[in-house]
Design a protein around this motif. Structure first.
Motif, short mmCIF file in Angstrom:
data_model
loop_
_atom_site.label_atom_id
_atom_site.label_comp_id
_atom_site.label_asym_id
_atom_site.label_seq_id
_atom_site.Cartn_x
_atom_site.Cartn_y
_atom_site.Cartn_z
N TYR A 156 18.36 102.85 -33.40
CA TYR A 156 18.49 102.60 -34.83
C TYR A 156 19.63 103.39 -35.46
O TYR A 156 19.74 103.44 -36.68
CB TYR A 156 17.17 102.93 -35.54
CG TYR A 156 16.04 102.02 -35.13
CD1 TYR A 156 15.90 100.75 -35.67
CD2 TYR A 156 15.13 102.42 -34.16
CE1 TYR A 156 14.87 99.92 -35.27
CE2 TYR A 156 14.09 101.59 -33.76
CZ TYR A 156 13.97 100.34 -34.31
OH TYR A 156 12.95 99.51 -33.91
N VAL A 157 20.47 103.99 -34.64
CA VAL A 157 21.63 104.70 -35.15
C VAL A 157 22.78 103.71 -35.30
O VAL A 157 22.96 102.80 -34.48
CB VAL A 157 22.01 105.87 -34.21
CG1 VAL A 157 23.32 106.50 -34.62
CG2 VAL A 157 20.91 106.91 -34.22
N SER A 158 23.55 103.88 -36.32
CA SER A 158 24.68 102.97 -36.56
C SER A 158 25.74 103.12 -35.49
O SER A 158 25.85 104.15 -34.81
CB SER A 158 25.28 103.25 -37.93
OG SER A 158 25.81 104.57 -37.99
N ALA A 159 26.55 102.09 -35.33
CA ALA A 159 27.62 102.10 -34.34
C ALA A 159 28.67 103.15 -34.65
O ALA A 159 29.27 103.74 -33.74
CB ALA A 159 28.27 100.72 -34.24
N HIS A 160 28.90 103.42 -35.93
CA HIS A 160 29.89 104.44 -36.30
C HIS A 160 29.43 105.83 -35.85
O HIS A 160 30.23 106.64 -35.37
CB HIS A 160 30.10 104.42 -37.82
CG HIS A 160 31.07 105.46 -38.29
ND1 HIS A 160 32.43 105.37 -38.06
CD2 HIS A 160 30.87 106.63 -38.98
CE1 HIS A 160 33.04 106.43 -38.59
NE2 HIS A 160 32.11 107.21 -39.16
N ALA A 161 28.14 106.12 -36.01
CA ALA A 161 27.62 107.41 -35.57
C ALA A 161 27.66 107.54 -34.05
O ALA A 161 27.92 108.62 -33.52
CB ALA A 161 26.19 107.61 -36.09
N LEU A 162 27.39 106.46 -33.36
CA LEU A 162 27.46 106.50 -31.90
C LEU A 162 28.88 106.72 -31.41
O LEU A 162 29.12 107.41 -30.42
CB LEU A 162 26.91 105.21 -31.31
CG LEU A 162 25.41 104.96 -31.48
CD1 LEU A 162 25.03 103.60 -30.94
CD2 LEU A 162 24.61 106.06 -30.79
N ALA A 163 29.85 106.14 -32.09
CA ALA A 163 31.24 106.32 -31.69
C ALA A 163 31.71 107.74 -31.90
O ALA A 163 32.64 108.20 -31.22
CB ALA A 163 32.13 105.34 -32.45
N ALA A 164 31.09 108.45 -32.81
CA ALA A 164 31.48 109.84 -33.08
C ALA A 164 30.95 110.81 -32.04
O ALA A 164 31.39 111.96 -32.01
CB ALA A 164 31.02 110.25 -34.47
N LEU A 165 30.00 110.39 -31.20
CA LEU A 165 29.44 111.27 -30.18
C LEU A 165 30.47 111.50 -29.08
O LEU A 165 31.33 110.66 -28.82
CB LEU A 165 28.17 110.67 -29.60
CG LEU A 165 26.98 110.55 -30.54
CD1 LEU A 165 25.82 109.84 -29.84
CD2 LEU A 165 26.52 111.92 -31.03
N PRO A 166 30.40 112.64 -28.38
CA PRO A 166 31.29 112.87 -27.23
C PRO A 166 31.08 111.81 -26.15
O PRO A 166 30.01 111.20 -26.04
CB PRO A 166 30.89 114.26 -26.75
CG PRO A 166 30.26 114.91 -27.93
CD PRO A 166 29.58 113.81 -28.70
#
Length: 417
Positions: free
Chosen positions: A293-303
């Protein structure tokens, strides 16, 4: 049939395993390749090599402890007739599946993490998740069976120290329900995974479009509901069922008699297994639900290595549970722990030199032949009646015997070695 490919791209069709390359992406910096085409994870001395050494060390510790502990638990129950009760046989079945996971899945996962190549190719890509999910099912149903068995032992008409003797057919039927049910529920895992061979071997959790329409729709439904299915069936079910049985059993026992030490040991064993199971499975379930349920933008910010590392940690938590379960049982179950210590003592005596063993045997012979020794047996202690009383006392303190007809009562008591 035209909706197959479009279904996979719908919003929300995301999971922790798929985001982390389905337990197939490397979770460490890549090392140079050797002449055979495999990565050399131990050279040169970089961050990737240090990570490889840490993974290898942890895997060796878990493999050694788990293999020895699970084999010891299975052999103890198999070679001791007086330990073949429903309780102990369920624990031995749990040890068997933990042994399979450690013996087959752990080397495959570690080899892929170090070399980025998949042992046995597509077979291991499908079989490893199947064995892992089957192990979760066996652990779940085993905890439920142990809770029910404890309730029957605590609320039965007889005392708790003398459980009801059950035939082997009854025990095998209960084990077959646990094993067959777990294997059937995990069967979709065999059709859910695919191997993609690019620069590295990656196991992708995605049903193949080459499946028949009816099977594909079922597998796709399982894929969409897998996250909540694992959380509800393999985590919430054993936890809630064990807690409910514990509350009911304690209320019933409190109304009859004060709680006995044997009842307290059974309760401690079940609750310890449940706590270990929840601790090792809860982190991965929480990550799956959170990342879904995390947005794609937040996932892209992960290492880049964060999600593969979390996936590897989730698998190693499963291996930790498989290795720690037999150690926990040998420490908490008095009969299993005593049989294990007796077996270790027998093995140590067999490994002693001939001179030491002969001197110890001569000393024991001299002590036995000395009538004034306080430990020497008296004629009354060797009488048949005392033997029968000793046999009954031993059988009364151990779980139920699994046999049909035993003419000689001396064959009931098995030796640990």
């Amino acid at each position: 049939f035209n909706g197959k490919k479009n279904k996979k791209n719908e919003p929300g069709f995301v999971s922790f395993a798929s985001l982390s390359a389905d337990r197939g992406a490397p979770s460490r910096p890549q090392s140079p390749r050797s002449g055979s085409g495999l990565l050399n994870p131990l050279f040169p001395g970089t961050d990737g090599s240090y990570w490889a050494y840490a993974v290898m060390l942890l895997a060796l510790v878990l493999f050694a402890a788990g293999i020895v502990g699970n084999l010891a638990l299975m052999c103890i129950v198999w070679h001791n007739f007086y330990l073949k009760s429903t309780w102990n046989c369920v624990l031995a079945g749990l040890a068997f599946w933990d042994f399979l996971v450690l013996f087959f899945c752990l080397p495959v996962v570690v080899f892929h993490e170090l070399t980025l190549k998949r042992l046995l190719g597509d077979l291991s890509c499908r079989l490893v998740p199947y064995l892992e999910v089957s192990s979760l099912g066996v652990a779940t149903f085993s905890l439920c069976a142990l809770s029910i068995d404890r309730f029957h032992a605590a609320t039965g008409p007889g005392p708790l120290q003398t459980p009801k003797v059950e035939p082997c057919q009854s025990i095998l039927s209960k084990l077959s329900v646990i094993w067959v049910g777990s294997m059937v529920l995990a069967a979709p895992e065999l059709l859910l995974w695919q191997l993609l061979q690019e620069t590295v071997d990656i196991c992708v959790r995605e049903p193949s479009v080459e499946l028949p329409e009816s099977i594909y729709s079922l597998v796709l439904t399982y894929h969409e509901a897998r996250m909540w299915w694992v959380f509800g069936c393999y985590l919430c079910l054993p936890l809630l069922f064990t807690l409910a049985c514990d509350l009911v059993t304690r209320q019933v026992v409190a109304q009859r008699l004060p709680q006995k030490p044997a009842e307290q040991r059974l309760r401690t064993t079940v609750m310890a297994l449940t706590i270990l199971y929840v601790i090792c499975n809860l982190p991965e379930s929480i990550c799956n639900i959170t990342l879904a349920y995390v947005s794609a933008h937040a996932l892209a910010a992960l290492p880049a290595l964060a999600l593969p590392a979390l996936s590897l940690i989730g698998q190693f938590l499963l291996f930790v549970r498989c290795s720690a379960t037999p150690v926990l049982l040998l420490c908490l179950c008095r009969s299993l722990g005593q049989a294990f210590m007796d077996c270790c003592c027998c093995c140590c005596e067999e490994c002693l030199p001939d001179g030491t063993s002969s001197s110890s045997s001569s000393a024991s012979t001299a002590a036995t032949s000395n009538p004034s020794s306080p430990t020497s047996p008296t004629p009354s202690s060797l009488s048949p009646s005392s033997k029968d009383e000793t046999m009954k006392s031993l059988l009364a303190t151990e779980p139920a015997v699994c046999y049909d007809r035993v003419k000689d009562s001396s064959t009931v008591i098995g030796t640990p070695c």
